[in-house]
Structures are given as C-alpha cells and as structure tokens.
Design a protein around this motif. Structure first.
Motif, short mmCIF file in Angstrom:
data_model
loop_
_atom_site.label_atom_id
_atom_site.label_comp_id
_atom_site.label_asym_id
_atom_site.label_seq_id
_atom_site.Cartn_x
_atom_site.Cartn_y
_atom_site.Cartn_z
N LYS A 3 0.84 -1.25 -0.06
CA LYS A 3 -0.13 0.00 -0.03
C LYS A 3 0.97 1.38 0.05
N ILE A 4 2.11 1.29 0.72
CA ILE A 4 2.89 2.35 1.08
C ILE A 4 3.32 2.81 -0.42
N PHE A 5 4.06 1.51 -1.33
CA PHE A 5 4.63 1.81 -2.48
C PHE A 5 3.57 2.13 -3.44
N LEU A 6 2.57 1.61 -3.45
CA LEU A 6 1.40 2.21 -4.52
C LEU A 6 0.91 3.65 -4.09
N ILE A 7 0.86 3.83 -3.02
CA ILE A 7 0.37 5.63 -2.69
C ILE A 7 1.74 6.30 -2.92
N LEU A 8 3.01 5.87 -3.00
CA LEU A 8 4.11 6.56 -3.28
C LEU A 8 4.28 6.90 -4.94
N ILE A 9 4.03 5.88 -5.47
CA ILE A 9 3.99 5.84 -7.01
C ILE A 9 2.73 6.77 -7.26
N ILE A 10 1.48 6.69 -6.90
CA ILE A 10 0.28 7.75 -7.08
C ILE A 10 0.81 9.32 -6.78
#
Length: 92
Positions: A3-10
């Motif tokens: 989730k953190i990785f996905l949020i960071l990319i977004i």
C-alpha cells in the motif's frame, strides 16, 4: 508495504503531471528557435520512413557540421536496416 509503495507511486505521478501541465512546452517551437552554429549550419532531424510515414527519430545538434553527422547516421542505419528508408532534414 504494498500500500505504501502504491501510494508513493501515485503521489509521484500526480505531482509530476500536475507540475508539467502548467508549463507551456512546445518542443517543435523550441527546435525552430534553436540557434545555428558559427558556420550557420542548421540542426538536423534524423528521420525514418515508418508505418505512418516519416518519423523523427533524433534531433542532431551541437556539432560543427550537423549535416555530415546526420548523413553518417543515415549510412550506418541503412547498413543495419537495408529494408528501411532514412533521411535527414533541416530542423531550424
């Protein structure tokens, strides 16, 4: 962690596109206004005849004679891909 990785990319993508959308960027206009060298030789577009017509592949600039450099690239490209057509055109 995912989730953190996905949020960071977004967040990175949003910040990039938000900042980029406010700039008035015209690559073609910038190329037209690019200054010619001391020999007054224009920059060159190295082009290839593709499926949709002639496509710009490279912007050749910064050499004493941009035309000779581009023509050399045409020779190399034709040797590597004899079934395709390549050419150089003035960019500015």
């Amino acid at each position: 962690m995912k989730k953190i990785f996905l949020i960071l990319i977004i967040v990175i993508l949003i910040s990039f596109f938000a900042g980029y959308s406010y700039k008035d960027v015209s690559f073609d206009e910038d190329v037209q206004n690019y200054p010619k060298g001391s020999l007054n030789i224009p920059a060159q577009w190295f082009m290839m005849d593709g499926l949709v017509g002639w496509e710009r592949m490279m912007f050749i600039f910064g050499y004493a004679d941009n035309v000779d450099v581009c023509q050399h690239l045409v020779e190399v490209a034709k040797a590597e891909s004899p079934d395709r057509d390549f050419r150089c055109t003035d960019a500015n």
